[in-house]
Design an enzyme around this catalytic site. Structure first.
Site, PDB file in Angstrom:
ATOM      1  N   THR A   1       3.204  -2.289   4.092  1.00 15.11           N
ATOM      2  CA  THR A   1       3.335  -0.848   3.855  1.00 15.11           C
ATOM      3  C   THR A   1       4.473  -0.587   2.874  1.00 15.11           C
ATOM      4  O   THR A   1       5.379  -1.403   2.713  1.00 15.11           O
ATOM      5  CB  THR A   1       3.670  -0.083   5.146  1.00 15.11           C
ATOM      6  OG1 THR A   1       5.003  -0.430   5.567  1.00 15.11           O
ATOM      7  CG2 THR A   1       2.683  -0.388   6.254  1.00 15.11           C
ATOM      8  N   ASP A   2       4.418   0.560   2.225  1.00 15.96           N
ATOM      9  CA  ASP A   2       5.627   1.083   1.603  1.00 15.96           C
ATOM     10  C   ASP A   2       6.566   1.474   2.746  1.00 15.96           C
ATOM     11  O   ASP A   2       6.185   1.446   3.928  1.00 15.96           O
ATOM     12  CB  ASP A   2       5.273   2.281   0.719  1.00 15.96           C
ATOM     13  CG  ASP A   2       6.319   2.547  -0.362  1.00 15.96           C
ATOM     14  OD1 ASP A   2       7.420   1.976  -0.288  1.00 15.96           O
ATOM     15  OD2 ASP A   2       6.028   3.328  -1.292  1.00 15.96           O
ATOM     16  N   ALA A   3       7.791   1.826   2.429  1.00 15.11           N
ATOM     17  CA  ALA A   3       8.785   2.127   3.469  1.00 15.11           C
ATOM     18  C   ALA A   3       8.267   3.219   4.409  1.00 15.11           C
ATOM     19  O   ALA A   3       7.865   4.299   3.962  1.00 15.11           O
ATOM     20  CB  ALA A   3      10.095   2.562   2.830  1.00 15.11           C
TER      21      ALA A   3
ATOM     22  N   VAL B   1       0.849  -1.184   0.000  1.00 13.68           N
ATOM     23  CA  VAL B   1       0.000   0.000   0.000  1.00 13.68           C
ATOM     24  C   VAL B   1       0.886   1.235   0.000  1.00 13.68           C
ATOM     25  O   VAL B   1       1.848   1.331   0.773  1.00 13.68           O
ATOM     26  CB  VAL B   1      -0.940   0.004   1.214  1.00 13.68           C
ATOM     27  CG1 VAL B   1      -1.873   1.208   1.158  1.00 13.68           C
ATOM     28  CG2 VAL B   1      -1.752  -1.278   1.265  1.00 13.68           C
TER      29      VAL B   1
END
Length: 566
Positions: A312-314, A274
């Protein structure tokens, strides 16, 4: 049978075994499949996920939801973090990666540490190896061009070739997770963060490429994570530095951005990443999708029926840190429906914030178990538990960068080169260059391009373009770079026919008046520059076609599918 007992005993084949995430929901048929790497039949083994879960403390369960970076190039340097926080996974970056033997040894040692720290649960060992612009392993493995170059070939076989070879090499190194493919549809020429990382601007074509790549990685025994849901292709803001707001309406989103993610889910992607972007049409709260329950739980889980791991993205990117502290971000992501937290900037803070949220019952034990169960199921589908699969051994690095793999990557690059301009000079098209022609090379990628041209049989001159038969100039983002445009204009003013080679996005062609020829490689990789040289000299006929539309600037407009040949 209850959900708990349905998932408690997972039978999968040993070694490189994968299973598609079960999916359901409107428009997304339920699917479940097992695939073994290389098609080899293996003896099936069983993992009692519920027994593993029941054997974990709260601290160990919370740790399973964290996938940070680690220091060093040895397991000994990185293991203390794995042990202290009971980590569910680790993501490698270049500072962890020296050579094939070192990576395989580090991966094996980290798996031992992970199992010891987490009630026998192995680690997800991941990397961003999209190929091209984002390729953390560099020349340690076979290098392919960027996704947009794959899109330009028009061949899902080429997408599958990239996935098969990349996945096989990663698994040989002990890396079992790759944060690919990029499912974003790049409809904005000014997109600062996606661009050539996308397969293109046509949702149907991007969907086909995404599905092919997911399937190939599955066959290789490596988990995929399609990104960046709900779609990062129409933005002019880089989420590393700020929160993009996607103003696309719901109907347009469903028509343009959604199809590749739906295709990835149907193809069995293990994870969906996401993105840190706000999409008011899906959630008008202003929160990034990463922290949005309406998007993660409402759309991804309930509407699309995705039951795999949501990552999650970073979390060290600024877009997700604008409104909340780092500990609060971790908790809110889990509340939204996320399972795996990637790269929290303060690991200790995120870990303890989650523990506190569980202890205070802000996050219920059932909610925590739900995410941990998904992560453990993924590890079982990958065959990572010791009773399932042999780890990569001492001979594994021999599988890296074979001559067959290198030739396959070059073939993909050759097929991607797109010729968009080929004006006549002295009564003949400027390309291919005449036998024995002298060529001056400058601009982006000039050194590699010059060497490749020399190997392809032309004489590369260094004293200046005025005396050459042809001036070849590499561009990379010249559409938005006045200095590059001025350099090309100066070449045109010499009177020598100019051929521009775009090694980034192809949009430069409309901003470079006066050039006689224009090639798009969609990548600055060595294989792509070599492919451009082979096309310039006629060794290879150009066959690539534009996977995006090029808006008119100082030159003509180009449509998806445009491209010339010899």
């Amino acid at each position: 049978m209850s959900r708990r007992r349905q998932t408690g005993l997972i039978a999968i084949a040993a070694a490189l075994v994968l299973g598609a995430c079960s999916t359901g929901g409107e428009g997304v048929p339920g699917a479940s499949a097992d695939a073994t790497g290389g098609g080899a039949e293996q003896e099936a083994h069983q993992v009692d996920i519920e027994a593993v879960l029941d054997g974990m403390s709260t601290e160990q369960r919370v740790g399973q939801l964290l996938m940070p970076t680690v220091p060093g190039t040895t397991a000994e340097e990185a293991a203390p973090l794995v042990e202290q926080y009971h980590l569910g996974g680790v993501i490698y970056f270049p500072e962890n990666l020296a050579d094939a033997e070192q990576i395989a040894e580090m991966s094996s040692g980290l798996q031992e540490a992970g199992r010891a720290a987490s009630a026998g649960a192995p680690l997800l060992l991941g990397v961003d190896q999209e190929q091209g612009l984002v390729a953390r392993l560099g020349s340690i493995v076979t290098e392919f061009p960027d996704a947009m170059a794959i899109g330009a070939t028009g061949s899902t076989d080429d997408a599958a070739t990239l996935g098969r070879i990349t996945g096989t090499e990663l698994r040989a190194l002990g890396i079992n997770t790759d944060f690919v493919p990029v499912g974003d549809v790049n409809v904005n020429p000014d997109n600062p963060v996606i661009g050539i990382r996308s397969f293109g601007a046509d949702p149907e074509a991007v969907s086909a490429m995404v599905a092919a790549e997911v399937g190939a990685f599955r066959q290789a025994g490596v988990a995929t994570s399609v990104k960046h849901f709900p779609g990062h292709g129409d933005t002019a803001t880089d989420s590393h530095t700020g929160l993009p707001v996607i103003e696309t309406g719901r109907a347009d989103w469903e028509a343009t951005d959604l199809p590749p993610f739906r295709a990835a889910i149907e193809a069995g992607t293990d994870m969906v990443m996401v993105g840190h972007l706000s999409m008011p049409a899906l959630d008008d709260s202003g929160d990034p999708a990463t922290l949005s329950e309406p998007i993660v739980t409402g759309v991804l889980r309930e509407e699309l029926g995705f039951e795999g791991v949501v990552v999650t993205d970073a979390l060290n990117m600024e877009a997700v840190r604008e409104s909340h502290g780092d500990g609060e971000v971790a908790v809110r992501a889990l509340e939204a429906g996320v399972d795996l937290l990637l790269m929290p900037p303060d690991l200790d803070l995120a870990y303890n914030a989650l523990l506190t949220a569980v202890e205070e019952e802000r996050i219920s034990s059932e909610r925590l178990e739900e995410s941990v169960r998904r992560v453990l199921e993924l590890k079982a589908r990958l065959g990572l538990f010791p009773e399932q699969a042999a780890e990569s051994g001492a001979d594994a690095p021999a599988e890296i960068r074979s001559q067959e793999s290198l030739a396959a990557a070059q073939g993909v690059a050759d097929r991607s080169v797109t010729l968009l301009r080929n004006d006549e000079v002295d009564g003949a098209p400027v390309l291919p260059a005449a036998e024995g022609a002298t060529v001056h090379v400058s601009g982006s990628g000039a050194e590699t391009l010059a060497a490749a041209l020399g190997e392809s049989g032309v004489e590369v001159v260094t004293e200046g373009p005025a005396g050459a038969d042809l001036a070849v100039v590499g561009t990379n983002g010249a559409r938005g770079d006045a200095e590059q445009r001025a350099a090309v204009a100066a070449l045109v003013d010499t009177g020598t026919p100019v051929v521009a080679v775009a090694v980034g996005t192809p949009y430069d062609v409309a901003a470079l008046p006066g050039i006689a020829g224009y090639l798009a490689t969609y990548s600055g990789q060595e294989v792509s520059l070599r492919a451009a040289a082979r096309v310039i000299t006629g060794e290879v006929a150009p066959s690539g076609r534009l996977p995006v539309a090029v808006p008119a600037g100082d030159g003509p407009e180009f449509a998806i599918g445009d491209g010339l040949g010899y």
